[in-house]
Design a protein around this motif. Structure first.
Motif, mmCIF file in Angstrom:
data_model
loop_
_atom_site.group_PDB
_atom_site.id
_atom_site.type_symbol
_atom_site.label_atom_id
_atom_site.label_comp_id
_atom_site.label_asym_id
_atom_site.label_seq_id
_atom_site.Cartn_x
_atom_site.Cartn_y
_atom_site.Cartn_z
ATOM 1 N N PRO A 8 1.116 -1.409 -0.074
ATOM 2 C CA PRO A 8 -0.147 0.450 -0.088
ATOM 3 C C PRO A 8 1.130 1.193 0.049
ATOM 4 O O PRO A 8 1.783 1.063 0.615
ATOM 5 C CB PRO A 8 -0.898 -0.188 0.959
ATOM 6 C CG PRO A 8 -0.582 -1.765 1.788
ATOM 7 C CD PRO A 8 0.396 -1.803 0.803
ATOM 8 N N ASP A 9 -0.056 1.817 -0.456
ATOM 9 C CA ASP A 9 0.679 3.912 -0.958
ATOM 10 C C ASP A 9 1.585 4.002 0.471
ATOM 11 O O ASP A 9 2.547 4.749 1.038
ATOM 12 C CB ASP A 9 0.734 4.574 -1.684
ATOM 13 C CG ASP A 9 0.018 4.706 -3.145
ATOM 14 O OD1 ASP A 9 0.577 3.528 -3.639
ATOM 15 O OD2 ASP A 9 -1.132 4.324 -3.551
ATOM 16 N N SER A 10 0.826 4.181 1.400
ATOM 17 C CA SER A 10 1.113 4.075 2.853
ATOM 18 C C SER A 10 2.082 3.544 3.867
ATOM 19 O O SER A 10 2.373 3.628 4.963
ATOM 20 C CB SER A 10 -0.047 4.181 3.807
ATOM 21 O OG SER A 10 -0.910 3.022 4.466
ATOM 22 N N VAL A 11 2.747 2.594 2.819
ATOM 23 C CA VAL A 11 3.601 2.119 3.896
ATOM 24 C C VAL A 11 5.012 1.606 3.358
ATOM 25 O O VAL A 11 5.285 1.791 1.567
ATOM 26 C CB VAL A 11 3.051 -0.029 3.897
ATOM 27 C CG1 VAL A 11 4.352 -0.569 4.517
ATOM 28 C CG2 VAL A 11 1.873 -0.422 4.720
ATOM 29 N N SER A 12 5.634 2.175 4.132
ATOM 30 C CA SER A 12 7.546 2.313 3.177
ATOM 31 C C SER A 12 8.270 1.576 2.728
ATOM 32 O O SER A 12 7.689 -0.285 3.174
ATOM 33 C CB SER A 12 8.101 3.102 3.607
ATOM 34 O OG SER A 12 8.628 2.328 5.203
ATOM 35 N N LEU B 202 -3.080 -2.436 5.908
ATOM 36 C CA LEU B 202 -3.939 -0.769 5.409
ATOM 37 C C LEU B 202 -5.120 -0.342 7.116
ATOM 38 O O LEU B 202 -5.573 0.042 7.841
ATOM 39 C CB LEU B 202 -4.989 -0.196 5.001
ATOM 40 C CG LEU B 202 -4.472 -0.420 3.128
ATOM 41 C CD1 LEU B 202 -5.464 -0.057 2.298
ATOM 42 C CD2 LEU B 202 -3.385 0.864 3.570
#
Length: 349
Positions: free
Chosen positions: A117-121, A309
């Motif tokens: 997901p975009d929110s996870v580096s 998420l």
């Protein structure tokens, strides 16, 4: 003509790893993708591979690492749901050079990866594969607790998750931290943990965090005060066989219990088992491989982005090193060998 790449390899078992400049760039097969590796994560078993040939004895020169994060650069036949440029996290196969981490390009099986997901580096994702899949297998295959994501398992509808108790020995390990999160995800009612940070583990879902100090009898007394004679599920993420009798002794005497162990280096000492154990018990080895347990792990990987998420699975801590640096790799593996305290280490390629 086969293209080549740089990789850090075990050239000879028992010797330091070295940099190889002519490792072939692998081509994905059916239901595989090629990825450009951005982060390679190492774990204690990589030290055993270097020093003792674990998983790599017959695959030299062997690339180390099976925690991979990168971007998809090529699709194999029969691949759906992924596109070029997608960021993915992968559990590769240690000793299987095309799927190992410490190289510029690798390939990955569709049943052992997830889109990030975009929110996870990238680094957060790289804390997951090996340390998460081992307790996935330990809890939901070895101990036979029904996996809540298994639509094909009728037991999911009837199993009393809220009434179940699980003991996790080694709450301070990365495997232990993820085991707590997975037990919480499943809705286990009583999650008892030995060792680790009280605040952190209760934040992950533990109901009881017990002091690991004072010796076997003191720790066992703490466990028994919480579980009584009802414990049938125990997972040991930290002890070698010499100390694995703690988990067995915590199991019920009147009900058959199971101890799953992540360090299967020999039998436990049965003379140290206390209590009648009238219903018997099993000591079972955990084989934390997505490829070996695909019926369990494939649907878990499919759901992992959603779990991240939702905050049901939380990445852990890490430190970063840069480049394909064999000296830095050897230093890390030496620390594992010498029993030093090590934070999960990622190499940025």
């Amino acid at each position: 003509m086969t293209q080549s790449q740089q990789a850090v390899v075990v050239q000879e078992v028992g010797k330091p790893v070295v940099l190889a400049s002519y490792q072939p760039i692998p081509i994905p097969g059916p239901r595989q993708v090629q990825l450009k590796v951005s982060v390679a994560g190492l774990n204690p078993h990589d030290q055993k591979a270097r020093d003792h040939g674990l998983f790599v004895q017959d695959r030299l020169p062997a690339v180390l690492g099976n925690d991979l994060v990168g971007t998809v650069t090529r699709l194999g036949p029969d691949v759906q749901g992924l596109s070029l440029g997608d960021r993915i996290v992968v559990q590769g196969l240690l000793g299987n050079n095309p799927q190992s981490a410490l190289q510029q390009y690798a390939v990955a099986d569709l049943n052992a990866l997830a889109k990030i997901p975009d929110s996870v580096s990238d680094d957060q994702a790289a804390t997951l594969p090996s340390n998460l899949i081992a307790p996935v297998v330990g809890l939901f295959d070895t101990l036979q607790i029904p996996a809540p994501w298994r639509d094909d398992d009728a037991r999911v509808k009837t199993f009393d998750y809220a009434g179940a108790t699980v003991l996790i020995i080694g709450g301070g390990t990365n495997n232990g931290r993820f085991a707590v999160q997975l037990a919480k995800l499943a809705g286990i009612g009583k999650i008892v943990v030995v060792g680790g940070s009280d605040d952190e583990l209760k934040g992950f879902g533990a109901t009881h965090v017990l002091d690991r100090h004072g010796g076997h009898d003191a720790v066992l007394a703490r466990i028994k005060a919480v579980v009584g004679d009802d414990l049938v599920y125990a997972l040991d993420t930290i002890n070698a066989p010499a100390d694995q009798h703690l988990g067995v002794n915590a199991l019920s005497n009147s009900q058959k219990g199971r101890l799953g162990r992540l360090i299967p280096l020999g039998p436990i000492d049965a003379t140290k088992v206390v209590g009648a154990k009238e219903a018997g018990y099993e000591v079972l080895d955990v084989h934390g491989s997505s490829q070996l347990k695909w019926e369990l792990c494939t649907p878990f990987w499919e759901r992992l982005p959603g779990y991240l998420l939702a905050g049901d699975i939380k990445p852990l801590g890490y430190v970063v090193k840069h480049g394909l640096d064999p000296a830095a790799v050897n230093e890390l593996l030496d620390a594992y060998r010498d029993g030093a305290r090590v934070v999960k280490t990622h190499f940025h390629l």
